[in-house]
Design a protein around this motif. Structure first.
Motif, mmCIF file in Angstrom:
data_model
loop_
_atom_site.group_PDB
_atom_site.id
_atom_site.type_symbol
_atom_site.label_atom_id
_atom_site.label_comp_id
_atom_site.label_asym_id
_atom_site.label_seq_id
_atom_site.Cartn_x
_atom_site.Cartn_y
_atom_site.Cartn_z
ATOM 1 N N ILE A 48 52.626 6.054 21.342
ATOM 2 C CA ILE A 48 54.065 5.625 20.177
ATOM 3 C C ILE A 48 53.997 4.697 19.728
ATOM 4 C CG2 ILE A 48 56.420 5.862 19.284
ATOM 5 C CD1 ILE A 48 57.013 7.406 22.121
ATOM 6 N N GLY A 49 52.356 4.953 18.718
ATOM 7 C CA GLY A 49 52.280 3.132 18.023
ATOM 8 C C GLY A 49 51.512 3.472 16.982
ATOM 9 N N ALA A 50 51.646 2.937 16.136
ATOM 10 C CA ALA A 50 50.368 2.997 15.322
ATOM 11 C C ALA A 50 48.637 3.539 14.930
ATOM 12 C CB ALA A 50 49.772 1.584 13.792
ATOM 13 N N ARG A 51 48.292 4.427 14.691
ATOM 14 C CA ARG A 51 46.776 4.274 14.924
ATOM 15 C C ARG A 51 46.251 5.449 16.401
ATOM 16 N NH1 ARG A 51 44.495 -0.515 12.718
ATOM 17 N NH2 ARG A 51 46.497 -1.799 13.493
ATOM 18 N N VAL A 52 47.534 5.768 16.807
ATOM 19 C CA VAL A 52 47.646 6.818 18.845
ATOM 20 C C VAL A 52 47.487 8.219 17.875
ATOM 21 C CG1 VAL A 52 47.518 4.180 19.561
ATOM 22 C CG2 VAL A 52 49.480 5.853 19.025
ATOM 23 N N ASP A 53 47.902 8.679 19.167
ATOM 24 C CA ASP A 53 47.926 9.932 19.307
ATOM 25 C C ASP A 53 49.124 10.471 17.921
ATOM 26 O OD1 ASP A 53 48.372 9.780 21.659
ATOM 27 O OD2 ASP A 53 48.064 11.549 22.009
#
Length: 94
Positions: A48-53
């Protein structure tokens, strides 16, 4: 036991994707073998972060089923959905 976010808690037996869409959210549900953990695991939190799925998603809760558990994530699509998400969370005292 993981609680379901208050926005979604009252919809037992209803399609979570339909509820999410009606409220202005994209819903993602994962089914994992084994019992429901007491808390979200490190690997799931990292997603649950930027640039992850799961970029833009928030953890909305989990529930157990026979032999598996389900984890639900919600991504607000509208300003109203974002406000509803935050207004339904308990206040944290400083």
């Amino acid at each position: 036991m993981m609680d379901i976010h208050p926005l979604f808690a009252g919809f037992h037996g209803v399609d979570p994707y339909a509820v999410g869409a009606a409220l202005g959210f994209v819903i993602h549900v994962e089914v994992v073998r084994g019992p429901l953990p007491a808390a979200l695991q490190v690997g799931e939190r990292e997603r649950i972060g930027a640039r992850v799925d799961l970029d833009g998603f928030q953890f909305a809760g989990g529930w157990g089923a026979p032999g598996v558990h389900c984890l639900m994530f919600a991504k607000p699509l509208t300003d109203n959905a974002t406000r509803w998400w935050h207004s339904s969370l308990p206040e944290v005292s400083a």
